[in-house]
Write an enzyme that holds these catalytic residues in place. Structure first.
Site, PDB file in Angstrom:
ATOM      1  N   GLY A 197      64.435  35.549  72.584  1.00 59.87           N
ATOM      2  CA  GLY A 197      63.422  36.322  71.863  1.00 59.87           C
ATOM      3  C   GLY A 197      62.010  36.160  72.384  1.00 59.87           C
ATOM      4  O   GLY A 197      61.714  36.380  73.564  1.00 59.87           O
ATOM      5  N   HIS A 225      49.974  40.646  64.246  1.00 56.12           N
ATOM      6  CA  HIS A 225      51.396  40.476  63.885  1.00 56.12           C
ATOM      7  C   HIS A 225      51.670  41.255  62.604  1.00 56.12           C
ATOM      8  O   HIS A 225      51.798  40.694  61.525  1.00 56.12           O
ATOM      9  CB  HIS A 225      51.658  38.971  63.679  1.00 56.12           C
ATOM     10  CG  HIS A 225      53.105  38.602  63.557  1.00 56.12           C
ATOM     11  ND1 HIS A 225      53.531  37.471  62.891  1.00 56.12           N
ATOM     12  CD2 HIS A 225      54.232  39.177  64.049  1.00 56.12           C
ATOM     13  CE1 HIS A 225      54.846  37.382  62.964  1.00 56.12           C
ATOM     14  NE2 HIS A 225      55.303  38.405  63.653  1.00 56.12           N
ATOM     15  N   SER A 246      56.531  35.186  60.456  1.00 57.08           N
ATOM     16  CA  SER A 246      57.883  35.457  60.925  1.00 57.08           C
ATOM     17  C   SER A 246      58.912  35.259  59.803  1.00 57.08           C
ATOM     18  O   SER A 246      58.826  34.289  59.049  1.00 57.08           O
ATOM     19  CB  SER A 246      58.212  34.519  62.090  1.00 57.08           C
ATOM     20  OG  SER A 246      57.268  34.714  63.115  1.00 57.08           O
ATOM     21  N   ALA A 247      59.840  36.203  59.738  1.00 63.46           N
ATOM     22  CA  ALA A 247      60.920  36.165  58.738  1.00 63.46           C
ATOM     23  C   ALA A 247      60.390  36.150  57.303  1.00 63.46           C
ATOM     24  O   ALA A 247      60.942  35.487  56.428  1.00 63.46           O
ATOM     25  CB  ALA A 247      61.874  34.992  58.991  1.00 63.46           C
ATOM     26  N   GLY A 249      59.415  39.339  55.872  1.00 67.50           N
ATOM     27  CA  GLY A 249      59.607  40.643  55.257  1.00 67.50           C
ATOM     28  C   GLY A 249      58.952  41.850  55.910  1.00 67.50           C
ATOM     29  O   GLY A 249      58.911  42.911  55.300  1.00 67.50           O
ATOM     30  N   LYS A 250      58.472  41.733  57.154  1.00 68.46           N
ATOM     31  CA  LYS A 250      57.841  42.902  57.790  1.00 68.46           C
ATOM     32  C   LYS A 250      58.850  44.022  58.041  1.00 68.46           C
ATOM     33  O   LYS A 250      58.612  45.173  57.676  1.00 68.46           O
ATOM     34  CB  LYS A 250      57.159  42.514  59.119  1.00 68.46           C
ATOM     35  CG  LYS A 250      55.892  41.695  58.943  1.00 68.46           C
ATOM     36  CD  LYS A 250      55.216  41.398  60.269  1.00 68.46           C
ATOM     37  CE  LYS A 250      56.099  40.623  61.225  1.00 68.46           C
ATOM     38  NZ  LYS A 250      56.577  39.321  60.721  1.00 68.46           N
TER      39      LYS A 250
HETATM   40  P1  GTP Z   1      60.062  38.548  62.152  1.00 64.99           P
HETATM   41  O1  GTP Z   1      60.894  39.543  62.861  1.00 64.99           O
HETATM   42  O2  GTP Z   1      60.512  37.135  62.366  1.00 64.99           O
HETATM   43  O3  GTP Z   1      58.600  38.677  62.443  1.00 64.99           O
HETATM   44  O4  GTP Z   1      60.351  38.717  60.562  1.00 64.99           O
HETATM   45  P2  GTP Z   1      59.970  39.842  59.482  1.00 64.99           P
HETATM   46  O5  GTP Z   1      58.638  39.525  58.908  1.00 64.99           O
HETATM   47  O6  GTP Z   1      60.184  41.190  60.030  1.00 64.99           O
HETATM   48  O7  GTP Z   1      61.016  39.542  58.291  1.00 64.99           O
HETATM   49  P3  GTP Z   1      62.266  40.408  57.758  1.00 64.99           P
HETATM   50  O8  GTP Z   1      61.855  41.707  57.175  1.00 64.99           O
HETATM   51  O9  GTP Z   1      63.285  40.450  58.815  1.00 64.99           O
HETATM   52  O10 GTP Z   1      62.760  39.488  56.549  1.00 64.99           O
HETATM   53  C1  GTP Z   1      63.118  38.157  56.727  1.00 64.99           C
HETATM   54  C2  GTP Z   1      63.844  37.611  55.533  1.00 64.99           C
HETATM   55  O11 GTP Z   1      63.103  37.821  54.339  1.00 64.99           O
HETATM   56  C3  GTP Z   1      65.202  38.254  55.325  1.00 64.99           C
HETATM   57  O12 GTP Z   1      66.149  37.253  55.011  1.00 64.99           O
HETATM   58  C4  GTP Z   1      64.991  39.165  54.151  1.00 64.99           C
HETATM   59  O13 GTP Z   1      66.172  39.340  53.420  1.00 64.99           O
HETATM   60  C5  GTP Z   1      63.908  38.449  53.347  1.00 64.99           C
HETATM   61  N1  GTP Z   1      63.066  39.409  52.591  1.00 64.99           N
HETATM   62  C6  GTP Z   1      62.446  40.497  53.081  1.00 64.99           C
HETATM   63  N2  GTP Z   1      61.790  41.180  52.108  1.00 64.99           N
HETATM   64  C7  GTP Z   1      61.993  40.491  50.972  1.00 64.99           C
HETATM   65  C8  GTP Z   1      61.572  40.673  49.601  1.00 64.99           C
HETATM   66  O14 GTP Z   1      60.874  41.621  49.251  1.00 64.99           O
HETATM   67  N3  GTP Z   1      61.980  39.735  48.699  1.00 64.99           N
HETATM   68  C9  GTP Z   1      62.745  38.660  49.059  1.00 64.99           C
HETATM   69  N4  GTP Z   1      63.095  37.791  48.114  1.00 64.99           N
HETATM   70  N5  GTP Z   1      63.174  38.464  50.341  1.00 64.99           N
HETATM   71  C10 GTP Z   1      62.803  39.350  51.263  1.00 64.99           C
HETATM   72  C1  SPV Z   2      58.955  36.288  65.188  1.00 60.65           C
HETATM   73  O1  SPV Z   2      59.365  35.119  65.256  1.00 60.65           O
HETATM   74  O2  SPV Z   2      57.889  36.593  64.610  1.00 60.65           O
HETATM   75  C2  SPV Z   2      59.772  37.381  65.763  1.00 60.65           C
HETATM   76  C3  SPV Z   2      60.911  37.015  66.586  1.00 60.65           C
HETATM   77  O3  SPV Z   2      59.445  38.542  65.589  1.00 60.65           O
HETATM   78  S1  SPV Z   2      60.454  36.571  68.198  1.00 60.65           S
HETATM   79  O4  SPV Z   2      60.528  37.758  69.039  1.00 60.65           O
HETATM   80  O5  SPV Z   2      61.398  35.554  68.651  1.00 60.65           O
HETATM   81  O6  SPV Z   2      59.095  36.063  68.206  1.00 60.65           O
HETATM   82 MN    MN Z   3      57.510  38.670  64.289  1.00 56.88          MN
END
Ligand code: GTP
Ligand code: SPV
Ligand code: MN
Length: 579
Positions: A197, A225, A246-247, A249-250
């Protein structure tokens, strides 16, 4: 940058790494098919059940499953320019350290040269890059994630002021010899020892955030970000950009499908799910482009309730990384509502205790496969922003939503963002840390200077977006989320839009404007009045402690902290004392 310089760099890189052959990528379908075929043959990709047309599984090395922040360095000549937010090495030392690891590391392998464009190919706000890699997996992913190949090369050859170069090798994947080095003054990235990644797809976090943020500071724009989404309501679309760590909810918010009762009136359009490049338009507003062409999204938790758009785009032409498999070779992950795991992400028989898919398992898929992909995402000017939203994962303290009083307060709000750590980076999960603007791992220069740069937009723009902060993750005493989240987050976005259109008033509190109780619609939700009060409760002592913690965090940035922040903190403290 002269094309000669780039050609020479490719030659020098080949001399250093001694590949068996050098291949310039053209980005064609044929080339992609050939790369996939090669990987299927050598076992680094596995084919999946026929129901998943053109989908593949890649299992990364078990010690190489997420970004490694401890081994990521930003190396300007002056340590102070990297700031306390970055690991730093003197650039000469950093070069020597990684070059020793690059020496002959591509023996017997093909060296791929990847010209790529971040942003729509004809956009003046797009930026060009060149990645050298010995990983076919990286080539395949870059083809999905960026505008890669001939058109990008043509644009580079026509002459671009700045081309970001990145040298990458998986080398022997030894975690002790893994380094992701950034040289912002040379527009150069060197990444060795990881194939995962953000460590290896250099267009993403290394270029589009760390190097781009420092370019942006010089050139008067922002690299963030952030997701970008359009919210259409009765024929009018407002765009928002939201920064969550990261992770947090985006991807989910960017692809939101409104709850049933809203579906007549609202539609969410996806422009981007991870990165926004924001510039001041001729009209004095902030405009954003998504520099990426694909999504590298978290797989676990994706299902027909949480993110139906994502689910429907990943059943064809998708690369899966580190998911589990069912007995009949369908990809499987925690939160998937059908099938059951047979083989875990490491390729071992699944046993009940550990997760079957890695918590940071990812899909790579072209944006165009997303049913809610906005046509505006391909436009060269980008989209105008009505609101900027900051959000963290906080089980306590932060309310569901709060609006900043003005730009300066909003920047302070972003700078004081904190969040619990997740599986997207190696290290302990669930630890609260400061993550200003969700950029702690990605800001390519001194974060104090970055805050000043944010504040300086007040002088450049005449119509700035409103700034909000959200928290989907507040919990009750038993650790249960108080807010249903996902599609129901539209109920919060509705308030955000109403505020932007001056259609509702709000409650003035020490920490910002909160919604009036009746302005967040909870009809049809399992959210009692008591829960609603808890979602917006201001814990006075908690906020006072927070101010103390923030002051001590800011002090690590010394004189780089903008003076405006002290004034914000002072105002909040006084108002809390008097409340
Ligand atoms: P990166 O790709 O790492 O930058 O992450 P991201 O910010 O895009 O996060 P993503 O939307 O993939 O969500 C990551 C986790 O958060 C997942 O396990 C989702 O199920 C959880 N999640 C997302 N939105 C919500 C929400 O509104 N409520 C709760 N409780 N969990 C959520
Ligand atoms: C993050 O960690 O914010 C991601 C996944 O979107 S990575 O591309 O590994 O950075
Ligand atoms: Mn990210």
């Amino acid at each position: 940058m002269h094309f000669n310089t780039i050609e020479n760099w490719v030659k020098e890189s080949a001399q250093l790494t001694s590949p068996a052959s050098v291949k310039w990528c053209d980005g064609s379908q044929q080339e992609y098919d050939h790369i996939i075929a090669t990987m299927l043959k050598d076992g680094s990709l596995l084919s999946l059940n026929d129901k998943y047309r053109n989908c593949y599984l890649h299992r990364s090395h078990p010690s190489d499953v997420a970004r490694t922040e401890q081994q990521t360095f930003v190396c300007p000549r002056d340590r102070d320019d990297a700031g306390p937010n970055n690991n730093w090495l003197d650039p000469q030392q950093a070069h020597a350290k990684v070059d020793a690891l690059f020496r002959n590391c591509m023996q017997g392998r093909t060296m791929y040269v990847i010209p790529y464009c971040m942003g729509p190919i004809d956009s003046p706000y797009a930026r060009l890059g060149m990645e050298i890699t010995d990983s076919p997996y990286v080539v395949a992913n870059m083809r999905i994630m960026t505008r890669m190949g001939e058109q990008a090369l043509a644009r580079i050859k026509r002459g671009e002021a700045e081309v970001v170069r990145g040298l990458h090798s998986v080398a022997d994947l030894d975690p002790q010899k893994r380094f992701i080095m950034h040289f912002p003054e040379e527009l150069l990235i060197k990444s060795v020892g990881s194939g995962y990644g953000g460590n290896a797809l250099l267009g993403k976090k290394c270029h589009a955030l760390r190097i781009a943020s420092s370019q942006a500071r010089r050139q008067g724009w922002l690299a963030e970000h952030m997701l970008i989404a359009g919210i259409e309501h009765r024929g009018e679309t407002h765009y928002v950009a939201a920064a969550f760590p990261s992770a947090c909810g985006k991807t989910n918010l960017a692809m939101l499908i409104p709850p049933d009762k809203y579906r007549q009136d609202y539609k969410v359009w996806t422009v981007g799910d991870d990165i926004a490049w924001i510039h001041v338009g001729d009209d004095g507003r902030l405009w954003a482009i998504n520099p990426e062409a694909g999504f590298f999204g978290v797989v676990p938790g994706t299902n027909e309730h949480s993110n139906p758009n994502a689910l429907s785009m990943i059943d064809h032409d998708t690369i899966y990384t580190n998911v589990a498999l069912t007995a009949d070779k369908e990809p499987w992950w925690e939160g998937k509502l059908s099938g059951k795991p047979h083989t875990n992400w490491k390729g071992e028989p699944h046993r009940g205790d550990a997760p079957a898919a890695h918590p940071n398992a990812r899909f790579t898929v072209a944006s165009k496969q997303c049913p809610s992909y906005s046509p505006a995402a391909e436009g060269k000017q980008g989209v105008p922003l009505s609101a900027i939203i900051f959000g963290g994962r906080r089980s306590t303290l932060n309310p569901l939503v709060v609006e900043a009083f003005d730009w300066s307060h909003g920047v302070y709000m972003g700078a004081t963002l904190s969040s619990e750590t997740t599986a997207a980076a190696t290290g302990k999960v669930g630890v609260v840390r400061r993550d200003p603007m969700a950029m702690l791992p990605f800001c390519g220069y001194n974060m104090g200077d970055y805050w000043s740069h944010w504040l300086s937009l007040q002088q450049q723009a005449t119509q700035l977006p409103r700034i909000f902060q959200v928290n989907w993750f507040r919990c009750d005493d038993s650790g249960k989320f108080l807010w249903p989240g996902f599609g129901d987050n539209l109920r919060v976005l509705q308030w955000v839009l109403n505020r932007c259109r001056n259609e509702v008033d709000a409650v003035n509190t020490p920490i910002g404007y909160l919604p009036n109780a009746t302005d967040i619609d909870c009809e049809g939700l399992d959210v009692s009045d008591a829960t609603k009060r808890e979602l917006f409760a201001i814990d006075r002592q908690g906020w006072q402690d927070e101010l103390t913690a923030i002051a001590s965090y800011f002090s690590t940035f010394g004189t780089h902290v903008p003076p405006a922040f002290a004034a914000q903190a002072q105002r909040i403290r006084t108002q809390l004392d008097n409340s």
